[in-house]
Enzyme design. Structure first.
Site, PDB file in Angstrom:
ATOM      1  N   ASP A 142       0.814  -1.205   0.000  1.00 49.03           N
ATOM      2  CA  ASP A 142       0.000   0.000   0.000  1.00 49.03           C
ATOM      3  C   ASP A 142       0.856   1.268   0.000  1.00 49.03           C
ATOM      4  O   ASP A 142       1.806   1.401   0.777  1.00 49.03           O
ATOM      5  CB  ASP A 142      -0.909  -0.010   1.236  1.00 49.03           C
ATOM      6  CG  ASP A 142      -1.772   1.221   1.344  1.00 49.03           C
ATOM      7  OD1 ASP A 142      -2.644   1.412   0.488  1.00 49.03           O
ATOM      8  OD2 ASP A 142      -1.554   2.013   2.287  1.00 49.03           O
ATOM      9  N   GLU A 165       1.724  -0.068  -4.847  1.00 48.71           N
ATOM     10  CA  GLU A 165       0.841   1.047  -5.153  1.00 48.71           C
ATOM     11  C   GLU A 165       1.688   2.307  -5.033  1.00 48.71           C
ATOM     12  O   GLU A 165       2.124   2.671  -3.940  1.00 48.71           O
ATOM     13  CB  GLU A 165      -0.343   1.139  -4.189  1.00 48.71           C
ATOM     14  CG  GLU A 165      -1.268   2.298  -4.543  1.00 48.71           C
ATOM     15  CD  GLU A 165      -2.170   2.731  -3.403  1.00 48.71           C
ATOM     16  OE1 GLU A 165      -3.160   3.450  -3.674  1.00 48.71           O
ATOM     17  OE2 GLU A 165      -1.914   2.379  -2.243  1.00 48.71           O
TER      18      GLU A 165
END
Length: 570
Positions: free
Chosen positions: A244, A281
């Site tokens: 993330d 990401e």
């Protein structure tokens, strides 16, 4: 059993176990240890630091009573695996399916998710991407407020539940990617501060304090996150990790944490004999993220590509507010289909500056692209999804593109359920302020913010998929469209070819049509609500969203909002 904990700044550590507290012995580099021969699988424990506590173990594998309860010993040998013949799943040529355990089924458990795997295999999915499963405050959360990063949310089924789902996925021929969060920890139940310098002392992002990756004591902190990643891949048999918001990892060392992690995962991959995937990401549009380590890159297998999403969304929906402004017009879609990204060093109006670098030479499979995902739906105030006509067009382009496609749960049948932002903070102040905090996060995004209260249980319940919708003809028809697209992608090598320099795109921004050529194939799209004649022969039709396609002397005649995959007679 030997208990160990890193606590370099305290003068005394005690182990709190059934029967009382036991002193722990100091060792090298701030580590403490204690032997408890009678402790075993399921034994509850915690650590007392200079008289304060007990606190959960920073590396707790099991929190059966939640984040505010004691840790429990978890023996990985306690679980019996049946996936001994599993050889892994390579990202290349694969289709990913992202899901949230709590809302994927009515029950919201790993066990219930396992019962839906036949649906995914029939859909043509190769990899299941599971949103974060670390323990969180309360009973419902997206997962990005996780703490106790080595443990598994007990409301989903705990560590055995996750292993059962992974085992079932492998039996079904599906790989598993787990979403992990290393750039911050949740604001409630985070007990790392008393143990040592896990944090840098400044806000690393909007979501929380930066973790200490390059300051004093950071050697052990970096090891904390690397060992966590290796745990999922080794002990839970997971096939990959989605990392993330890596742009919020603040690391000034000569070797970035991601590069170090990539090296470690390569070693593990050699050991376990199966491919292991790392997907970042990243908001940086920096090709170094996916370049190999020997090319001085970070060595990530792939990265999420928001530019493709934004261009697809704008093309099918017509929205151009906030960060969609730079993607208005079909020229943006044409660019991302041939170049991988829109922002490759040019000006970004949303950021007010130049952004990104060219991805020339990067194969498309290293860019994970989607039409919808948890962020792009859930970051809208009402969590609304695209309607079915727009899904048909977007999916047709996504699943014939040179990228690694990712679908979001329920998209394949046009689920009506929104995917709203929800949480269940125990702290009253956090609970009451969550809605306002969420609104402030999206100031400047162009939304009139009227969102349901994220703390209300009804917000969570509304986000659960309604599987009975598959009985409706409209939803079943869309599911068949998605199945046909994945089957065609698998059958025709031209459609999974990742070479961006082989993709050719023609478009007309005024009449709103676009033709993407993949080898001898063409994907022709009419975004307009009116019928149009495209200057390309129809030839052999392989798949069409509307049966009313026709041929004229001028070219292919497409009804409004339609897409056809064909082999023109040229």
């Amino acid at each position: 059993m030997i208990f160990e904990v890193w606590a370099p700044t305290v003068t005394a550590v005690e182990l709190d176990v059934p029967g009382g507290r036991r002193p722990m012995s100091p060792g090298q580099d701030g580590w403490w240890s204690a032997a408890v021969p009678e402790a075993g699988h399921g034994t509850r424990y915690g650590f007392v630091l200079d008289g304060d506590g007990p606190y959960p173990d920073p590396r707790s594998r099991w929190q059966p009573e939640g984040i505010f309860g004691p840790s429990a010993v978890y023996d990985h040998a306690h679980f019996t695996w049946t996936d001994h013949g599993w050889k892994g799943r390579d990202l290349r040529g694969s289709v990913i399916y992202e899901l949230h355990i709590g809302t994927f089924t009515t029950e919201g458990t790993f066990e219930a998710a396992a019962e839906k795997l036949q649906h995914l295999t029939e859909l043509g999915v190769d990899l299941v991407e599971i949103m974060p499963v670390a323990p969180v405050p309360g009973s419902r959360n997206w997962g990005y407020d996780g703490v106790d990063l080595y443990a598994v949310n007990h409301t989903y089924g705990g560590p055995d539940g996750l292993k059962t789902l992974v085992d079932a996925c492998h039996q079904a021929g599906l790989g598993v990617i787990l979403d992990v969060v290393y750039n911050h920890l949740g604001p409630s139940g985070n007990f790392l501060h008393p143990f040592g310098p896990y944090f840098s002392g400044f806000a690393g992002s909007y979501w929380g304090e930066a973790v200490n990756l390059d300051g004093p004591g950071s050697d052990v902190v970096r090891r904390y996150f690397i060992d966590n990643a290796l745990q999922w891949l080794r002990d839970y048999h997971v096939d990959g990790l989605r990392l993330d918001a890596v742009h919020a990892l603040h690391d000034r060392r000569a070797t970035h944490l991601l590069a170090e992690l990539s090296d470690e995962v390569d070693v593990l991959s050699c050991s376990v004999g199966r491919p292991l995937t790392l997907i970042a990401e990243s908001d940086l549009n920096d090709p170094r993220m996916v370049r190999s380590r020997d090319a001085d890159g970070y060595g990530m297998t792939a990265q999420w590509n928001d530019d493709v999403h934004h261009a697809l969304h704008t093309a099918v929906s017509g929205e151009h507010h906030g960060y969609y402004a730079d993607f208005a017009g079909l020229s943006a879609l044409a660019k991302v289909l041939t170049s991988g990204v829109m922002h490759d060093g040019g000006h970004s109006s949303f950021r007010g500056r130049a952004h990104g670098r060219s991805f020339a030479g990067v194969p498309g499979h290293r860019l994970v692209a989607c039409l919808q995902n948890h962020d792009q739906i859930g970051n809208r105030p009402m969590g609304d999804r695209l309607p079915i006509p727009e899904l048909k067009l977007g999916a047709g382009l996504l699943l014939t593109s040179p990228f690694t496609p990712m679908l979001f749960m329920g998209e394949e049948w046009g689920a009506r359920a929104p995917f709203l932002f929800f949480s269940d903070h125990v702290d009253p102040e956090l609970r009451d302020s969550e809605g306002g905090r969420r609104q402030r996060e999206f100031e400047g995004f162009g939304y009139a913010w009227e969102a349901p209260d994220p703390s209300e249980e009804e917000t969570f319940l509304r986000s659960k998929l309604d599987w009975s919708e598959l009985k409706d003809e409209e939803h079943w028809s869309l599911l068949c469209w998605y199945r046909d697209l994945t089957a065609l992608r698998r059958a025709l090598p031209e459609l999974s070819d990742p070479r961006l320099d082989r993709v050719r795109v023609d478009h007309d921004p005024d009449d709103r049509w676009l033709v993407m050529r993949r080898g001898s194939l063409a994907v022709s799209v009419n975004f307009s609500p009116e019928s149009l004649t495209l200057p390309i022969p129809l030839g052999v039709v392989l798949l069409a969203s509307d049966e009313n396609m026709s041929e004229t002397p001028e070219g292919a005649r497409l009804p409004g909002q339609s897409l056809v995959i064909h082999r023109p007679d040229t």
